[in-house]
Enzyme design. Structure first.
Site, PDB file in Angstrom:
ATOM      1  N   SER A 182       0.841  -1.194   0.000  1.00  0.00           N
ATOM      2  CA  SER A 182       0.000   0.000   0.000  1.00  0.00           C
ATOM      3  C   SER A 182       0.875   1.241   0.000  1.00  0.00           C
ATOM      4  O   SER A 182       2.029   1.215   0.453  1.00  0.00           O
ATOM      5  CB  SER A 182      -0.895   0.018   1.246  1.00  0.00           C
ATOM      6  OG  SER A 182      -1.557   1.266   1.403  1.00  0.00           O
ATOM      7  N   TYR A 186      -2.241  -0.578  10.450  1.00  0.00           N
ATOM      8  CA  TYR A 186      -2.338  -1.058   9.069  1.00  0.00           C
ATOM      9  C   TYR A 186      -1.089  -0.662   8.271  1.00  0.00           C
ATOM     10  O   TYR A 186      -0.492  -1.485   7.565  1.00  0.00           O
ATOM     11  CB  TYR A 186      -3.589  -0.464   8.429  1.00  0.00           C
ATOM     12  CG  TYR A 186      -3.779  -0.746   6.959  1.00  0.00           C
ATOM     13  CD1 TYR A 186      -4.315  -1.950   6.520  1.00  0.00           C
ATOM     14  CD2 TYR A 186      -3.454   0.219   6.008  1.00  0.00           C
ATOM     15  CE1 TYR A 186      -4.515  -2.200   5.175  1.00  0.00           C
ATOM     16  CE2 TYR A 186      -3.646  -0.019   4.654  1.00  0.00           C
ATOM     17  CZ  TYR A 186      -4.173  -1.230   4.243  1.00  0.00           C
ATOM     18  OH  TYR A 186      -4.367  -1.474   2.898  1.00  0.00           O
TER      19      TYR A 186
END
Length: 294
Positions: free
Chosen positions: A187, A200
């Site tokens: 990501s 995350y």
């Protein structure tokens, strides 16, 4: 240049106003459903005869990858949570429409035995594993940052995003022949973390490092390992894990001015899965709408 090729307007900014769902979220529950390439992806046989395992294959990026892989000639195993059964059956139908075999394995990848079961099922039902896509992930935005992240949430994020990738890769490698590939979903958060997604983002940075280290480890076996690092992409995970004020305008901060669609991510996975990337391993390819990844 044709108007439809302009990257700023190739897909409209999703209508995100008021979008909220309970986790894990479903495609059908979204007011503005994502584009997974159902009407646009055209395969050219780049994955003919391959056997692929895709976690989180029911929706979002995983669904787009499953559609693309099937249309490129691969059989597909879809791993997903039991609550996502309806979405998974939709994807199964799309894979079968492409003339390929689809196997569905519901369950929670936070369990090591279930991860082993996924790979065992691929071997028994598909005849082997040539491509492993570690795509499933969990996030839950906490506007208060670290003081609002519970140990329970931290554990869930770590188990889903990191432990499962480790368990699945460890189980798959003994069944992989030279030319096989592992593709991990990282990501933009790995390099540009948002405070409300601290846990995350930490896992996504770990995924990049894991990808680089595993690539070096498996190179002599002829197994390549790469990662795709998406920016803001419109999937059920967004309205299911972020507050309404952050969902509204999601993706507009990118240089291209809009959120990405899952269909725009699938070609990166096809590239890494195919022989077109035969000299690429240990790489993280950013698909971020122009947001820096360095």
């Amino acid at each position: 240049m044709a108007q439809q090729d302009d990257p700023t307007s190739k897909h409209p900014q999703p209508d995100t106003e008021g979008e909220q769902q309970s986790h894990p979220g479903t495609t059908g529950g979204m007011g503005d459903e994502p584009d997974h390439g159902e009407q646009s992806y055209r395969g050219t046989g780049r994955l003919t005869g391959k056997r692929a395992v895709i976690t989180g294959g029911d929706s979002g990026i995983g669904r787009a990858v499953a559609i693309a892989f099937a249309r490129e000639g691969a059989d597909v195993l879809l791993a997903y949570l039991p609550e996502e059964e309806q979405d998974a059956q939709t994807v199964k139908g799309l894979v079968e429409e492409a003339g390929r075999k689809a196997v569905t394995v519901p369950g929670d990848i936070r369990d090591e035995q279930h991860c082993q079961r996924i790979i065992e099922t691929a071997v028994s039902e598909l005849g082997g594993v040539d491509i492993l896509v570690n795509n499933a992930a969990y996030q839950m935005a906490q506007p208060g940052g670290i003081t609002d992240i519970t140990t329970e949430q931290f554990d869930r994020v770590m188990k889903t995003n990191l432990y499962a990738m480790f368990w699945l890769s460890k189980a798959a490698v003994p069944h992989m022949q030279p030319g096989s590939t592992i593709i991990n979903t990282a990501s933009i958060q790995a390099r540009n973390p948002s405070p409300e997604l601290l846990d995350y983002a930490t896992t996504k940075a770990g995924i990049v490092t894991f990808t680089q280290g595993l690539a070096a480890s498996l190179a002599e076996k002829g197994i390549r390992v790469n990662a795709v690092a998406p920016g803001p992409v419109w999937t059920p995970l967004i309205p299911a894990t972020m507050p309404e004020d952050e969902v509204e305008g999601f993706g507009e901060q990118t240089p291209l001015g809009r959120a990405g669609q899952p269909a725009e991510l699938a070609p990166a996975y096809v590239f890494f899965a195919s022989q077109e990337s035969s000299y690429v391993t240990g790489e993280a390819l950013a698909v971020t709408g122009g947001m820096p990844f360095s």
